[in-house]
Design a protein around this motif. Structure first.
Motif, mmCIF file in Angstrom:
data_model
loop_
_atom_site.group_PDB
_atom_site.id
_atom_site.type_symbol
_atom_site.label_atom_id
_atom_site.label_comp_id
_atom_site.label_asym_id
_atom_site.label_seq_id
_atom_site.Cartn_x
_atom_site.Cartn_y
_atom_site.Cartn_z
ATOM 1 N N LEU A 26 35.265 49.073 51.450
ATOM 2 C CA LEU A 26 35.868 50.064 50.545
ATOM 3 C C LEU A 26 36.851 49.366 49.618
ATOM 4 N N GLU A 27 36.698 49.571 48.330
ATOM 5 C CA GLU A 27 37.554 48.917 47.340
ATOM 6 C C GLU A 27 38.131 49.964 46.400
ATOM 7 N N LYS A 28 39.429 49.855 46.151
ATOM 8 C CA LYS A 28 40.064 50.858 45.288
ATOM 9 C C LYS A 28 39.659 50.726 43.838
ATOM 10 N N GLY A 34 39.362 41.646 42.977
ATOM 11 C CA GLY A 34 40.802 41.719 43.200
ATOM 12 C C GLY A 34 41.532 40.841 42.195
ATOM 13 N N ARG A 35 42.385 39.957 42.703
ATOM 14 C CA ARG A 35 43.120 39.059 41.806
ATOM 15 C C ARG A 35 42.172 38.190 40.990
ATOM 16 N N ALA A 36 40.995 37.925 41.549
ATOM 17 C CA ALA A 36 40.013 37.082 40.850
ATOM 18 C C ALA A 36 39.060 37.939 40.024
ATOM 19 N N THR A 51 41.866 30.283 37.859
ATOM 20 C CA THR A 51 41.085 29.534 36.873
ATOM 21 C C THR A 51 40.734 28.139 37.391
ATOM 22 N N LEU A 52 41.367 27.751 38.497
ATOM 23 C CA LEU A 52 41.162 26.401 39.039
ATOM 24 C C LEU A 52 40.477 26.533 40.394
ATOM 25 N N LEU A 53 39.325 25.897 40.534
ATOM 26 C CA LEU A 53 38.633 25.981 41.824
ATOM 27 C C LEU A 53 38.788 24.654 42.561
ATOM 28 N N ALA A 241 40.236 54.323 47.256
ATOM 29 C CA ALA A 241 41.561 53.806 47.612
ATOM 30 C C ALA A 241 41.903 54.286 49.022
ATOM 31 N N VAL A 242 41.912 53.376 49.959
ATOM 32 C CA VAL A 242 42.194 53.754 51.352
ATOM 33 C C VAL A 242 43.679 54.116 51.457
ATOM 34 N N ASP A 243 43.959 55.311 52.009
ATOM 35 C CA ASP A 243 45.357 55.744 52.013
ATOM 36 C C ASP A 243 45.881 56.042 53.406
ATOM 37 N N LEU A 417 46.849 46.180 41.615
ATOM 38 C CA LEU A 417 46.283 45.438 42.755
ATOM 39 C C LEU A 417 47.030 45.706 44.059
ATOM 40 N N ASN A 418 48.066 46.546 43.998
ATOM 41 C CA ASN A 418 48.857 46.865 45.202
ATOM 42 C C ASN A 418 49.479 45.615 45.816
ATOM 43 N N LEU A 419 49.975 44.728 44.969
ATOM 44 C CA LEU A 419 50.633 43.524 45.491
ATOM 45 C C LEU A 419 52.115 43.827 45.681
ATOM 46 N N ALA A 459 47.011 31.012 54.279
ATOM 47 C CA ALA A 459 47.832 30.925 53.062
ATOM 48 C C ALA A 459 47.085 31.530 51.883
ATOM 49 N N THR A 460 47.706 31.411 50.709
ATOM 50 C CA THR A 460 47.117 31.954 49.480
ATOM 51 C C THR A 460 46.192 30.943 48.811
ATOM 52 N N GLY A 461 45.460 31.382 47.783
ATOM 53 C CA GLY A 461 44.533 30.505 47.057
ATOM 54 C C GLY A 461 43.116 30.814 47.499
ATOM 55 N N LEU A 462 42.151 30.657 46.585
ATOM 56 C CA LEU A 462 40.773 31.060 46.896
ATOM 57 C C LEU A 462 40.215 30.371 48.142
ATOM 58 N N PRO A 463 40.356 29.043 48.281
ATOM 59 C CA PRO A 463 39.779 28.434 49.486
ATOM 60 C C PRO A 463 40.473 28.914 50.753
HETATM 61 C C1 FAD Z 1 47.520 34.878 38.084
HETATM 62 C C2 FAD Z 1 46.940 34.217 39.299
HETATM 63 C C3 FAD Z 1 46.415 32.941 39.195
HETATM 64 C C4 FAD Z 1 45.859 32.321 40.327
HETATM 65 N N1 FAD Z 1 45.291 31.087 40.183
HETATM 66 C C5 FAD Z 1 44.608 30.560 41.231
HETATM 67 C C6 FAD Z 1 43.810 29.402 41.032
HETATM 68 O O1 FAD Z 1 43.722 28.874 39.928
HETATM 69 N N2 FAD Z 1 43.115 28.909 42.116
HETATM 70 C C7 FAD Z 1 43.168 29.512 43.337
HETATM 71 O O2 FAD Z 1 42.515 29.026 44.282
HETATM 72 N N3 FAD Z 1 43.921 30.632 43.542
HETATM 73 C C8 FAD Z 1 44.624 31.168 42.514
HETATM 74 N N4 FAD Z 1 45.315 32.331 42.686
HETATM 75 C C9 FAD Z 1 45.419 32.924 44.022
HETATM 76 C C10 FAD Z 1 44.152 33.722 44.386
HETATM 77 O O3 FAD Z 1 43.763 34.505 43.290
HETATM 78 C C11 FAD Z 1 44.456 34.630 45.558
HETATM 79 O O4 FAD Z 1 45.038 33.912 46.629
HETATM 80 C C12 FAD Z 1 43.180 35.316 46.080
HETATM 81 O O5 FAD Z 1 42.367 35.781 45.021
HETATM 82 C C13 FAD Z 1 43.606 36.457 46.972
HETATM 83 O O6 FAD Z 1 42.442 37.086 47.479
HETATM 84 P P1 FAD Z 1 42.591 38.275 48.526
HETATM 85 O O7 FAD Z 1 41.224 38.750 48.818
HETATM 86 O O8 FAD Z 1 43.471 37.864 49.654
HETATM 87 O O9 FAD Z 1 43.439 39.398 47.759
HETATM 88 P P2 FAD Z 1 43.083 40.284 46.486
HETATM 89 O O10 FAD Z 1 42.329 39.518 45.484
HETATM 90 O O11 FAD Z 1 44.374 40.894 46.058
HETATM 91 O O12 FAD Z 1 42.107 41.412 47.069
HETATM 92 C C14 FAD Z 1 42.571 42.560 47.724
HETATM 93 C C15 FAD Z 1 41.704 43.717 47.278
HETATM 94 O O13 FAD Z 1 42.144 44.890 47.963
HETATM 95 C C16 FAD Z 1 42.059 45.972 47.065
HETATM 96 N N5 FAD Z 1 42.944 47.039 47.552
HETATM 97 C C17 FAD Z 1 44.294 47.080 47.524
HETATM 98 N N6 FAD Z 1 44.729 48.212 48.069
HETATM 99 C C18 FAD Z 1 43.632 48.924 48.435
HETATM 100 C C19 FAD Z 1 43.437 50.187 49.040
HETATM 101 N N7 FAD Z 1 44.460 50.968 49.379
HETATM 102 N N8 FAD Z 1 42.167 50.606 49.272
HETATM 103 C C20 FAD Z 1 41.107 49.824 48.932
HETATM 104 N N9 FAD Z 1 41.239 48.628 48.347
HETATM 105 C C21 FAD Z 1 42.486 48.177 48.112
HETATM 106 C C22 FAD Z 1 42.513 45.391 45.753
HETATM 107 O O14 FAD Z 1 42.106 46.195 44.659
HETATM 108 C C23 FAD Z 1 41.811 44.025 45.789
HETATM 109 O O15 FAD Z 1 40.522 44.102 45.235
HETATM 110 C C24 FAD Z 1 45.869 32.978 41.570
HETATM 111 C C25 FAD Z 1 46.409 34.258 41.678
HETATM 112 C C26 FAD Z 1 46.923 34.880 40.551
HETATM 113 C C27 FAD Z 1 47.460 36.269 40.668
#
Ligand code: FAD
Length: 482
Positions: A26-28, A34-36, A51-53, A241-243, A417-419, A459-463
């Motif tokens: 389920l995605e809001k 999301g962030r990507a 933008t950096l992988l 949007a899961v609430d 994005l609910n961050l 931790a944070t970051g795509l990998p």
């Molecule tokens: C500007 C920016 C630049 C970045 N640059 C890089 C980079 O170059 N290289 C890299 O590796 N990383 C980078 N990052 C970090 C990377 O983007 C994140 O660590 C990663 O995308 C986080 O993924 P996630 O799935 O944990 O979270 P998210 O991408 O935030 O996914 C969470 C999802 O949950 C959904 N959600 C939220 N609340 C609800 C709800 N109530 N019900 C249903 N769905 C909900 C959101 O809409 C979202 O789709 C960057 C981040 C940002 C913000």
């Protein structure tokens, strides 16, 4: 049941389905990522966040675990030049994953700096290996299990208790070089002046392995993951949007979204963890008050004309990175002299803008919403200041080439994005918030509620969120078999 279709949620859902769990995602938002996420208009296409992988082997492992080939699903190239750093005095430095040109560029910049980098990189490679083996590559089960003599040795050996800035200053001396070879901590949302030496591993990932660009941009990864999830049997619902959750003793029996009830045996929440505790589980959790990474002001500029000498990735370094970091991390103000990152992908990928034009991405690190900036009233002025600075420092005539622009501020990160408090990268990664001290991937009392993503382990970051998803699914498979 998986909540959130960012990279962590997509990886987790695909893997759970592959392991035999009937999986709903389920995605809001209206689309995955999301962030990507991605944004397209008039033939201009922008990756909205990353933008950096880095670290493609992590994605290879995730795809392989779901019976697919990452290299086939996400064709990509390693960039010949990682990025160009533009210093305030007009000098520039290009770093690449090929060591000879990087060493030559460093020696041309400051005689002897090449040899210093080689010595420094040896330590960075060690920090990278130790970190992959002990801290992020394996699931951390508990503080007590973590504290083995081997792990403590690895912590000391990787430089967890030394200062990155002090080590780099000993290695390179000149503040501009130190800034050039330590600012990478900002990818983790950390100030290089307050980071442990351990984080020099980030320099190793760039210079030792390289920076990659998937054909079609970072969003190609999201598209491939969504396809993979569906192929594995995941049922995906957008605009949900899961609430809340429906509890049954020490378990969750269902999640609720848009007035509907979705029964589940397991709930895996990948929405930002402090948000998920507060707004989905309706609980107070310590993560609400933990230190956060900063945020970003993002500009997406549709330019009528390319700058042919602009590298794919460039950084405009401030005159004094320390002062800029103080503004962002300590004072909570918009920096007087901001660091600015530019991504101009059309040289690597003609499909992201009409011929001869550019889809220019601008990122300025700024405080999250705990800082004192009123984004509603100051947005236009801060955008104008940023454009004026880029024009003066690197891209003459920029404002005249802008056909249109879109912007994102910390308010958008919080609202869309609910961050938590608009922090772009999630919980901070100082020593007291990593490893077993970062919030756990399972709820302490609700035995079928799990977490994955940027604000949980590792931790944070795509990998790293990909690793997070993989590790949480492995835990679910152990604790609640399909
Ligand atoms: C500007 C920016 C630049 C970045 N640059 C890089 C980079 O170059 N290289 C890299 O590796 N990383 C980078 N990052 C970090 C990377 O983007 C994140 O660590 C990663 O995308 C986080 O993924 P996630 O799935 O944990 O979270 P998210 O991408 O935030 O996914 C969470 C999802 O949950 C959904 N959600 C939220 N609340 C609800 C709800 N109530 N019900 C249903 N769905 C909900 C959101 O809409 C979202 O789709 C960057 C981040 C940002 C913000």
């Amino acid at each position: 049941m998986v909540v959130g279709a960012g990279v962590a949620g997509l990886v987790a859902a695909a893997r759970l389905a592959r392991e035999g769990y009937a999986t709903t995602l389920l995605e809001k938002g209206a689309a995955a990522g999301g962030r990507a996420g991605r944004f397209e208009r008039d033939g201009f296409r922008f990756d909205l966040g990353p933008t950096l992988l880095f670290m493609p082997d992590v994605f290879r492992a995730a795809f392989a675990a779901c019976g697919a080939s990452f290299d086939r699903e996400v064709p990509m190239t390693r960039l010949a030049i990682n990025y160009r750093l533009n210093f305030a005095d007009g000098r520039a430095l290009e770093l690449s994953p090929e060591l000879p040109p990087t060493l030559a560029a460093l020696d041309a910049y400051a005689p002897g700096a090449g040899a210093a980098l080689l010595r420094y990189l040896a330590g960075s490679a060690r920090a990278y290996e130790l970190s992959r083996e002990h801290f992020v590559g394996k699931r951390i089960r508990s503080l007590w299990e973590f504290l083995t003599p081997r792990r403590l040795g690895a912590l000391v050996g990787s430089g967890a208790f030394r200062s990155l800035h002090a080590t780099a200053t000993r290695a390179f001396g000149a503040p501009d070089l130190v800034a050039a070879l330590t600012f990478q901590t900002m990818y983790l949302g950390m100030s290089p002046f307050a980071s442990p030496e351990l984080y020099r591993l980030l320099l190793f990932t760039e210079l030792g392995e390289g920076i990659f660009y998937p054909q079609g941009g970072i969003y190609a990864l999201v598209v491939a993951l969504e396809r993979l999830a569906r192929r594995c049997g995941v049922e995906i619902h957008y605009n949900r949007a899961v609430d809340g959750v429906e509890r049954s003793g020490r378990s969750v029996a269902a999640v609720t979204a848009n007035g509907a009830r979705y029964p589940c045996d397991v709930a895996l929440l990948t929405a930002d963890l402090p948000y998920a505790y507060r707004h989905i589980l309706g609980e107070r959790h310590r993560s609400a008050n933990m230190r956060l990474t900063p945020s970003a002001l993002l500009l997406y500029l549709a330019l009528d004309e390319r700058y042919p000498d602009l590298a794919h990735h460039e950084f405009l370094m401030p005159r004094e990175l320390r002062q800029t970091c103080r503004d962002i991390f300590e004072r909570g103000t918009f920096p007087d002299d901001p660091a600015i990152y530019l991504a101009a992908p059309s040289g690597s990928d003609a499909s992201c803008a009409p011929p001869g034009k550019e889809a220019l991405y601008v990122l300025v690190p700024v405080p999250n919403l705990r800082g004192g900036i009123d984004w509603t009233s100051r947005r236009p002025e801060l955008i104008a200041r940023t454009l004026e600075r880029i024009e003066r420092r690197r891209l003459p005539g920029l404002r005249a080439r802008i056909r249109w622009l879109e912007a994102r501020t910390p308010l958008d990160f919080a609202g869309t994005l609910n961050l938590h408090d608009g922090s772009a990268f999630g919980l901070a990664h100082d020593l007291l918030q990593i490893g077993p001290l970062r919030p756990d991937t399972r709820h302490a009392r609700l035995k079928n509620v799990y977490f994955a993503g940027a604000s949980t382990r590792p931790a944070t970051g795509l990998p790293l969120v990909t690793l997070s998803a993989m590790q949480t699914v492995e835990r679910i498979c152990e604790e609640i078999p399909a």
